[in-house]
Design an enzyme around this catalytic site. Structure first.
Site, short mmCIF file in Angstrom:
data_model
loop_
_atom_site.label_atom_id
_atom_site.label_comp_id
_atom_site.label_asym_id
_atom_site.label_seq_id
_atom_site.Cartn_x
_atom_site.Cartn_y
_atom_site.Cartn_z
N GLU A 80 59.05 3.93 19.42
CA GLU A 80 57.72 3.82 20.02
C GLU A 80 57.73 2.76 21.13
OE1 GLU A 80 53.13 3.12 18.36
OE2 GLU A 80 54.88 2.84 17.05
N LYS B 260 49.56 9.20 21.01
CA LYS B 260 49.44 8.86 19.59
C LYS B 260 48.02 9.14 19.10
CE LYS B 260 50.58 4.97 16.46
NZ LYS B 260 51.16 3.61 16.43
N TYR C 46 44.67 -2.83 11.38
CA TYR C 46 44.44 -3.57 10.15
C TYR C 46 45.64 -4.50 9.92
CZ TYR C 46 47.53 0.18 8.53
OH TYR C 46 48.58 1.06 8.39
N CYS D 90 54.69 7.06 14.84
CA CYS D 90 54.56 6.01 13.84
C CYS D 90 53.43 6.25 12.83
CB CYS D 90 54.40 4.66 14.53
SG CYS D 90 54.71 3.26 13.41
N SER E 114 85.83 33.14 -27.44
CA SER E 114 87.16 33.44 -26.91
C SER E 114 88.03 32.21 -26.75
CB SER E 114 87.03 34.13 -25.55
OG SER E 114 86.51 33.23 -24.59
N THR F 239 77.43 35.70 -22.99
CA THR F 239 78.17 34.53 -22.49
C THR F 239 78.44 34.59 -21.00
OG1 THR F 239 80.31 35.56 -22.96
CG2 THR F 239 79.29 34.30 -24.74
N GLU G 172 80.23 35.50 -12.42
CA GLU G 172 80.74 36.80 -12.85
C GLU G 172 79.77 37.91 -12.47
OE1 GLU G 172 83.41 35.38 -16.72
OE2 GLU G 172 81.45 36.33 -17.03
#
Length: 660
Positions: free
Chosen positions: A46, A115, A121, A170, A369, A477, A482
């Site tokens: 900025e 902007k 503040y 900003c 297995s 399973t 797969e």
């Protein structure tokens, strides 16, 4: 932009307050660096031409004139450059002084963005010097030798390749309704933020969270550049934040509190962002006009001049020098591993538990297995039974040795079932399959697809019939990898009554099993699980060698699972074409990551072609999948995430693979 990647940079120059000549020189140096790196858009902080902390000097005509003259010189500097530069400067528009972002390319001002939200503040007093875009009516101005209209309307800049970007400054992103909300809904893919946010304890973490959330909420790339070393430290300090996000994920960030100029470069995947937006119905619905205050078509579109000249391509593929590509996109990172593994198990357990409660059964039948997938399914069953308060003896683990069963997997199957305290059964399939071969006239010495599939279907028949006799449920399973490759026998191991692993890819299965092994199990179970993880993946449907070792290794036949899972993720998640999959794989598996394999282009192309061919040809198996829980962002359930014609042609995909 190449293959959907848009190269951007957040630049943090050194600055001297109110010294526009020095600041211009610093900006030009970083623009030259960015141009050399193939950056398409670079954003600066900025008020980067004057410095943000000029305070009441912004009321001095001399400073304003010097700032304008610096823009003139910057236009001349960029006259032969394709790169788009976004710098910050004060601009007078009628009776207003505006804090603006100025968009420059090839010696032209493409736009001026004022902007909107001015902080006034605590330590901020911007309204003392500047007016908001909300105070502005469209005003024609002559600035830096060019005539233009400064407007409060949201502006979206379009590159020649139709990448669309917007700008906020900003405080705009800190507002309850940031301008980027509207810009994103109007089509902006990337938001650039010129910032001057001072450092306070805890503020940086909040800022990162804010920017990440805004990037995720708007499904945009977000490039943030904040003031750094050289700004006045009279009352506050500026850390020089430079961050690049993509849909909430931090791609790259600079060094805070650096005393040196910084150029943070990364590549934003525009195709991925657009894919996410198309799939997100909430984002789509939010684009509808909701009130007179937010009408469709009120934004101003600004076309950029020329595409950015990019670096040379390699084998027709644009490299990704500024972007890290995760070779294992399904695997949680180390910081998230424990939590994500726990979440995955909880999802699997909750799914199976609901099914058991629904059918009033306290028995399941699982084929064991000694391999990864059946091990994970068994662990899910054990956790489910424990959580429901059922006896583990209701889990019937069935090992079914056949012609290709190795001693290692057989021993691991028995050991795991014993240590986990479930009911164990052993039923050899050899006699039944030999009888079947005799019935259909199959030569048992011919180890073809009939030889293999007969064994898989015999095992499934045993499990199904056992479940009928015992009043149980056959737990499947098979895993996601797969299913993608069709590496399952149709109406054999492809079938079950509930498939707990249906959306868990092979690469993640091994992590989950290892996670359980290292999570406080007894020593015997731990050792067995770790050996299972280290066992070569195999369907074990052809005989072992003379020493009893596995001969039929899956990854020798269909390719490395880490490659297939990589292709699967980006193919399904974002719909990327083969050329882009190949380019991403080049970057991910270039040998720079010690946790991943290294593959040459020929190997990547070979297994990509295999993946595409098998994925299309094996859809018929996925069209009739049993139920199973979705655990991640990718699933192949025909009832949920993936619905595809079983006879869809793969010709154009394979043709692109061939051209790589």
């Amino acid at each position: 932009m190449k293959n959907g990647f848009f190269t951007v940079a957040a630049a943090v120059p050194a600055v001297r307050v109110a010294d526009c000549e020095y600041n211009l020189h610093q900006i030009e140096n970083l623009i030259a660096q960015a141009e050399g790196k193939g950056v398409e858009v670079v954003v600066f902080p900025e008020l980067s031409l004057t410095g943000y902390t000029c305070q009441d000097l912004f009321g001095q005509y001399h400073l304003l004139d010097q700032a304008e003259m610096s823009v003139v010189m910057l236009l001349d500097f960029t006259r032969k450059l394709d790169i788009i530069c976004i710098v910050g400067a004060p601009v007078m528009a009628g009776n207003l002084l505006l804090n603006c972002a100025i968009v420059i390319q090839q010696g032209n001002i493409l736009g001026v963005v004022p902007k909107t939200y001015l902080p006034n503040y605590n330590e901020f007093y911007e309204k003392r010097w500047f007016a908001s875009s909300q105070d502005l009516h469209p005003t024609e101005v002559r600035f830096a030798g060019q005539r233009m209209v400064v407007t409060p309307a949201p502006q979206i800049f379009r590159t020649v390749e139709d990448v669309r970007f917007g700008i906020e400054i900003c405080e705009d992103v800190w507002a309850p309704t940031p301008p980027s909300n509207h810009l994103a809904l109007a089509g902006a893919d990337v938001i650039f933020n010129l910032s001057a946010s001072d450092e306070l304890i805890g503020k940086h973490d909040y800022l990162k969270s804010l920017v990440a959330q805004q990037s995720a909420r708007t499904i945009t790339g977000y490039v943030y550049s904040g003031c750094g070393f050289g700004e006045s430290t009279q009352d506050v300090v500026y850390g020089g934040n430079a961050m690049i996000y993509e849909n909430g994920k931090l791609l790259e960030e600079g060094e805070r509190f650096s005393f040196q100029p910084q150029l943070v470069v990364s590549q934003i995947d525009i195709e991925m962002l657009r894919s996410e937006r198309r799939a997100n119905t909430t984002f789509i619905n939010a684009q509808r006009p909701m009130s007179d205050e937010r009408r469709a078509g009120e934004e101003l579109f600004v076309d950029c001049l020329m595409p950015v000249v990019r670096g040379p391509e390699t084998n027709g593929i644009q490299p990704l020098p500024y972007r890290t590509v995760n070779p294992h996109p399904f695997i949680p990172n180390d910081d998230e591993m424990e939590k994500n593994c726990e979440d995955i198990f909880n999802i699997q357990v909750a799914g199976l538990a609901k099914r058991l409660v629904h059918i009033h059964s306290q028995k399941v039948v699982v084929g064991i297995s000694g391999g990864l997938d059946s091990t994970l399914a068994l662990l899910v069953c054990v956790k489910t039974f424990d959580k429901l308060g059922y006896s583990r003896k209701g889990i019937i683990g069935v090992t079914m040795p056949g012609f290709g069963t190795s001693g290692r997997t057989y021993r691991n199957a028995l050991s795991l079932m014993e240590s986990l305290g479930i009911t164990m059964m052993e039923i050899s399939i050899a006699k039944a399959v030999k009888q079947h071969f005799e019935d259909i006239g199959q030569d048992p010495d011919n180890h073809d697809v009939t030889y293999e599939n007969s064994q898989a279907r015999e095992r499934t028949q045993i499990l199904m019939d056992l479940s009928n006799r015992l009043g149980g449920l056959v737990v499947g399973t098979g895993d996601l990898s797969e299913l993608a490759l069709g590496w399952a026998t149709y109406n054999g191991d492809h079938m079950s009554m509930y498939g707990v692993n249906a959306s868990v890819p092979k690469t993640l299965v091994s992590y989950l099993v290892r996670y359980v092994a290292l999570s406080g199990l007894d020593e015997k179970s731990k050792n067995t699980l770790l050996d299972i993880v280290d066992t070569p993946i195999s369907p074990e449907l052809v005989p072992t060698d003379s020493r009893g070792n596995i001969q039929q290794k899956t990854e020798d036949l269909v390719g490395p699972y880490e490659l297939h899972d990589f292709y699967l993720y980006y193919f399904l998640r974002f719909g990327f074409r083969p050329r882009k999959l190949f380019m991403l794989a080049q970057r991910a598996f270039d040998g720079s990551n010690p946790e991943a394999g290294s593959y040459d282009d020929e190997t990547l192309k070979k297994w990509l072609t295999t993946f595409i061919r098998r994925f299309f040809n094996q859809q018929f198996k996925r069209s009739c999948l049993p139920d199973g829980p979705k655990v991640g962002s990718v699933s192949l359930s025909p009832r949920g995430d993936w619905r595809m014609a079983s006879d869809a042609s793969s010709a154009t995909w394979l043709a692109e693979c061939e051209s790589l």
